[in-house]
Design an enzyme around this catalytic site. Structure first.
Site, PDB file in Angstrom:
ATOM      1  N   GLU A  87     -70.006  45.903 -11.549  1.00 40.69           N
ATOM      2  CA  GLU A  87     -68.749  45.217 -11.833  1.00 40.69           C
ATOM      3  C   GLU A  87     -67.631  46.205 -12.177  1.00 40.69           C
ATOM      4  OE1 GLU A  87     -65.449  43.677 -13.781  1.00 40.69           O
ATOM      5  OE2 GLU A  87     -66.933  44.787 -14.941  1.00 40.69           O
ATOM      6  N   GLU A  88     -68.006  47.368 -12.712  1.00 43.29           N
ATOM      7  CA  GLU A  88     -67.007  48.312 -13.240  1.00 43.29           C
ATOM      8  C   GLU A  88     -66.255  49.064 -12.141  1.00 43.29           C
ATOM      9  OE1 GLU A  88     -66.145  48.255 -16.234  1.00 43.29           O
ATOM     10  OE2 GLU A  88     -67.822  47.561 -17.460  1.00 43.29           O
ATOM     11  N   ASP A 104     -74.216  46.103 -14.869  1.00 44.41           N
ATOM     12  CA  ASP A 104     -74.052  47.570 -14.828  1.00 44.41           C
ATOM     13  C   ASP A 104     -73.521  48.173 -16.127  1.00 44.41           C
ATOM     14  OD1 ASP A 104     -71.685  46.133 -14.154  1.00 44.41           O
ATOM     15  OD2 ASP A 104     -70.774  47.955 -13.384  1.00 44.41           O
ATOM     16  N   HIS A 139     -65.719  49.664 -23.653  1.00 47.35           N
ATOM     17  CA  HIS A 139     -65.657  50.978 -23.001  1.00 47.35           C
ATOM     18  C   HIS A 139     -65.511  52.111 -24.012  1.00 47.35           C
ATOM     19  CE1 HIS A 139     -64.574  49.330 -18.737  1.00 47.35           C
ATOM     20  NE2 HIS A 139     -65.324  48.491 -19.421  1.00 47.35           N
TER      21      HIS A 139
HETATM   22 NI    NI Z   1     -67.183  44.120 -18.702  1.00 48.79          NI
END
Ligand code: NI
Length: 390
Positions: free
Chosen positions: A137-138, A79, A363
């Site tokens: 996953e986030e 993702d 990020h």
């Molecule tokens: Ni990651």
């Protein structure tokens, strides 16, 4: 002798093209329809048995070795994040507001490369490889969704492996840490209620803003006064919302934030102290606090024996590499849900390139990495699988 590193290098154009394609077309958690479609297509073309829709958009492929043996789960996440990309790369995201800013595009490409390498070495494998391509996953619960859909059953894996590209370290570096490696993550919210009123007449109200400020200050004492100085914990308030007008004391404020710990006993203690302080300080200020704590992920704990084996493989495949055995992060990772039942090893592949400016943190809108790390990741993961199932 098999030259897995050489094979991964030969496959580099395949890996890089996949990575750049995923990067151009990022998809948020549980929306990885295009990505999962490509993953399933590639795995099917290799002749593997493929299941889709596991945990909504997850894909699982089973690779049977020539001989029977243990089942090994190898997991890659797919993702992207809700971030507007600012890299200016030729392969930058074509979807406004969505970006692969954590490297999961690379993980997915590594996963398919690992599948290709292992598929070519089926005759050398004694056992089964379960290739898991995970959505969301986030912080959205992708691993839990896959576990709920039975990814840890039929066949049940005996060991699990996963990796993360790591821009904190340069490409060529490898991190394999036994024991705790990524922290448990808990989310808190505290609603502090007082009594609203005129900003010029504080004596007629009970000010929840002042109470909130006291609570935040007092919470700092948990890590500095309650946690053993040789242990690790984080308590961070990331949001304090209350009031709108310059002359009105609001009725309530809401604090939110995150708690990170490694050891279960430290976590229990921090959560307990958190609740005591938030409610106790609020009450001392004449307010009432409603505390809500939610577990997001457990800690990622690497099996020491397995980590040692991965370390030995890394040393033999990459004799020149700097291999750290102490890299840890207070970041969290939902691979913990799979590793809670299946002993595993989660390792890091250094991916930064300072000279080319590919070193923004995970990020970050400018996040990008040295694509040589893709080859390192694929070669190491494939070598570890071959060693475990030889
Ligand atoms: Ni990651």
């Amino acid at each position: 002798m098999i030259d897995i590193k050489g094979e991964a290098q030969e496959l580099f154009p395949y890996t890089r093209d996949l990575r750049r394609d995923f990067h151009r077309h990022p998809e948020l958690g549980f929306q990885e329809v295009r990505t999962a479609g490509i993953v399933a297509r590639e795995l099917t073309e290799m002749g593997l048995e493929v299941s889709t829709g596991i945990g909504k958009t997850g894909v699982v492929a089973t690779l049977e070795g020539a001989r029977s043996g243990p089942v090994l789960l190898v997991r890659f996440d797919m993702d992207a994040l809700p971030i507007q990309e600012e890299t200016g790369a030729e392969y930058a995201s074509q979807t406004p507001g969505v970006m692969h800013a954590c490297g999961h595009d690379g993980h997915t490409a590594i996963g398919l490369t690992v599948a290709k390498i292992l598929d070519a070495h089926k005759d050398d494998l004694g056992g089964t490889v379960k290739l898991v391509f995970q959505p969301a996953e986030e912080g959205l619960g992708g691993a839990e969704a896959m576990v709920a859909d039975g990814v840890l059953q039929q066949p049940k894996p005996e060991r699990s492996l996963s990796l993360h590209l790591w821009n904190d370290k340069p490409s060529g570096w490898i991190g394999i840490t036994p024991g705790p490696v990524m922290s448990a993550s808990d989310r808190f919210s505290v609603k502090i209620t007082g009594r609203g009123g005129h900003g010029a007449a504080p004596h007629l109200s009970i000010d929840p803003i002042v109470a909130g400020a006291q609570v935040i200050s007092a919470l700092q004492n948990i890590v500095s006064r309650n946690v053993d100085p040789l242990e690790s914990a984080v308590v961070t308030a990331t949001s304090m919302v209350g009031g709108e007008a310059f002359n009105v004391i609001p009725e309530s404020v809401e604090l939110r934030g995150t708690i990170r710990t490694f050891k279960p006993e430290i976590r229990d203690m921090v959560l307990e102290r958190f609740t005591e302080i938030a409610t106790g300080v609020s009450s001392a200020m004449g307010c009432q606090a409603e505390v809500e704590l939610k577990s997001i992920t457990p800690a990622v704990l690497n099996d020491p024996v397995l980590s040692e084996q991965v370390y030995e493989v890394a040393k033999s495949v990459f004799p020149q590499a700097e291999i750290s055995t102490v890299e840890r992060t207070m970041g969290s990772e939902d691979m913990a849900f799979m590793m809670a039942d299946i002993p595993g090893c989660y390792f890091f592949i250094g991916s930064a390139d300072h000279e080319r400016g590919l070193d923004a943190g995970h990020h970050h809108p400018k996040f990008d990495f040295n694509e040589d790390a893709l080859t390192t990741g694929a070669a190491l993961m494939a070598s570890v699988v071959l060693e475990f199932l030889k």
